[in-house]
Design a protein around this motif. Structure first.
Motif, PDB file in Angstrom:
ATOM      1  N   ILE A 171       1.560   2.166   8.002  1.00 55.38           N
ATOM      2  CA  ILE A 171       2.511   2.564   6.698  1.00 55.38           C
ATOM      3  C   ILE A 171       3.212   3.795   7.015  1.00 55.38           C
ATOM      4  O   ILE A 171       4.633   4.460   6.355  1.00 55.38           O
ATOM      5  CB  ILE A 171       1.360   3.268   5.776  1.00 55.38           C
ATOM      6  N   ALA A 174       6.377   3.130   9.237  1.00 53.25           N
ATOM      7  CA  ALA A 174       7.644   1.851   8.789  1.00 53.25           C
ATOM      8  C   ALA A 174       8.694   3.030   8.385  1.00 53.25           C
ATOM      9  O   ALA A 174       8.938   3.942   8.283  1.00 53.25           O
ATOM     10  CB  ALA A 174       6.920   1.482   7.312  1.00 53.25           C
ATOM     11  N   ARG A 177       8.319   4.785   4.246  1.00 54.67           N
ATOM     12  CA  ARG A 177       7.276   4.304   3.627  1.00 54.67           C
ATOM     13  C   ARG A 177       6.491   4.407   3.068  1.00 54.67           C
ATOM     14  O   ARG A 177       6.222   3.572   2.315  1.00 54.67           O
ATOM     15  CB  ARG A 177       6.869   6.131   4.363  1.00 54.67           C
ATOM     16  N   LYS A 179       7.693   1.689  -0.091  1.00 52.89           N
ATOM     17  CA  LYS A 179       8.112   0.764   0.559  1.00 52.89           C
ATOM     18  C   LYS A 179       6.844   0.077   0.574  1.00 52.89           C
ATOM     19  O   LYS A 179       6.434  -1.092   0.276  1.00 52.89           O
ATOM     20  CB  LYS A 179       8.914   0.491   0.469  1.00 52.89           C
ATOM     21  N   ALA A 180       6.660   0.893   1.841  1.00 55.19           N
ATOM     22  CA  ALA A 180       5.701  -0.125   2.985  1.00 55.19           C
ATOM     23  C   ALA A 180       4.318   0.296   2.081  1.00 55.19           C
ATOM     24  O   ALA A 180       3.463  -1.244   1.895  1.00 55.19           O
ATOM     25  CB  ALA A 180       5.199   0.387   4.472  1.00 55.19           C
ATOM     26  N   TRP A 181       4.142   1.607   1.653  1.00 53.33           N
ATOM     27  CA  TRP A 181       2.927   1.283   1.079  1.00 53.33           C
ATOM     28  C   TRP A 181       2.484   0.667  -0.261  1.00 53.33           C
ATOM     29  O   TRP A 181       0.859   0.024  -0.518  1.00 53.33           O
ATOM     30  CB  TRP A 181       2.753   3.240   0.318  1.00 53.33           C
ATOM     31  N   GLU A 183       3.993  -2.060  -0.342  1.00 53.83           N
ATOM     32  CA  GLU A 183       3.953  -3.156  -0.047  1.00 53.83           C
ATOM     33  C   GLU A 183       1.821  -3.933   0.254  1.00 53.83           C
ATOM     34  O   GLU A 183       1.506  -5.334  -0.073  1.00 53.83           O
ATOM     35  CB  GLU A 183       4.801  -3.819   0.878  1.00 53.83           C
ATOM     36  N   TRP A 184       1.314  -2.721   0.830  1.00 49.29           N
ATOM     37  CA  TRP A 184      -0.084  -3.011   1.823  1.00 49.29           C
ATOM     38  C   TRP A 184      -0.417  -2.747   0.400  1.00 49.29           C
ATOM     39  O   TRP A 184      -1.409  -3.929   0.165  1.00 49.29           O
ATOM     40  CB  TRP A 184       0.066  -1.780   1.884  1.00 49.29           C
ATOM     41  N   PRO A 191       3.216  -3.267   7.535  1.00 52.93           N
ATOM     42  CA  PRO A 191       4.401  -3.404   7.346  1.00 52.93           C
ATOM     43  C   PRO A 191       4.718  -4.129   9.610  1.00 52.93           C
ATOM     44  O   PRO A 191       3.677  -4.126  10.130  1.00 52.93           O
ATOM     45  CB  PRO A 191       5.314  -1.580   8.026  1.00 52.93           C
TER      46      PRO A 191
END
Length: 244
Positions: A171, A174, A177, A179-181, A183-184, A191
């Motif tokens: 994360i 990415a 970051r 956004k990656a958090w 999405e998870w 990512p």
């Protein structure tokens, strides 16, 4: 979690085990500190102060472990000291006081950053990517907030979640970051990178230990209050605007 009545009963039972005579001449927080440190070597005492009960002293070990002892350090009580008239736990009140931290000194450059609305209200959250309560906080509470800036410190608890450190690295590494958090936490999607970049996780684990963070999620509000657990949105809102 025990009710106030249960904690009161336990506290009063514990106090009954201690001889609460008048303080002997020369008793002081300093002498109590010396006595306790002598009898419990290897456990430095952070502070000592008198309690409302004559002959009983509050002793703080480390950042926020609160216990009680007699003036000689011969007996120790572990549990809640309750003010019956006010119906409050003086122990819980003291732990909250000891837990307060200076929000302005947090290393916010080492956090993921989410801004909603004008972002005026601020909070920092120590969060583990594999913690179900962290996910609940994100989905049921943070998602409902507006006019707030949320700084998320990646705080993998490897003993509980062996894969959390790897996910934290993915994360952080990415391109986006935050956004990656999200999405998870919301979609279970990680990512596509190898997680080999430099991350602040080691520094954040040291910071969390210093602040007494033992579980996730743990929030640090702008007024310095530190609170653990996935609290509801209304309670979170109230703490965002609290001045002390």
């Amino acid at each position: 979690m025990r009710t106030l009545s249960q904690r009161l009963a336990a506290a009063m039972f514990g106090l009954a085990l201690v001889a609460c005579g008048a303080n002997a001449a020369g008793d002081s927080p300093e002498s109590v500190k010396a006595a306790v440190e002598k009898k419990i070597p290897g456990r430095p005492v952070t502070s000592v102060r008198a309690t409302p009960i004559k002959g009983i002293y509050e002793v703080v070990f480390g950042p926020k472990q609160v216990v009680y002892t007699d003036a000689r350090g011969d007996y120790m009580l572990v549990g809640d000291l309750v003010d019956i008239k006010q119906r409050i736990s003086l122990t819980e009140q003291r732990i909250r006081e000891l837990s307060r931290t200076d929000f302005a000194k947090l290393p916010l450059d080492k956090a993921l950053k989410l801004v909603r609305g004008n972002g005026a209200r601020k909070v920092a959250v120590f969060s583990d990517p594999d913690c179900p309560f962290c996910r609940k906080l994100e989905r049921d509470t943070i998602a409902k907030l507006d006019n707030v800036t949320v700084y998320t410190f990646l705080y993998p608890l490897k003993e509980l979640h062996p894969d959390a450190a790897r996910k934290s690295a993915l994360i952080w590494c990415a391109d986006e970051r935050q956004k990656a958090w999200q999405e998870w936490m919301f979609e279970g999607k990680l990512p596509a990178n190898d997680g080999s970049c430099a991350t602040p996780v080691a520094d954040l684990l040291v910071l969390g230990e210093k602040l007494g963070v033992t579980g996730t999620p743990t929030m640090v509000f702008e007024n310095g209050e530190v609170l653990s657990g996935a609290i509801e949105a209304a309670d979170f809102e109230a703490r965002l605007v609290a001045k002390k």
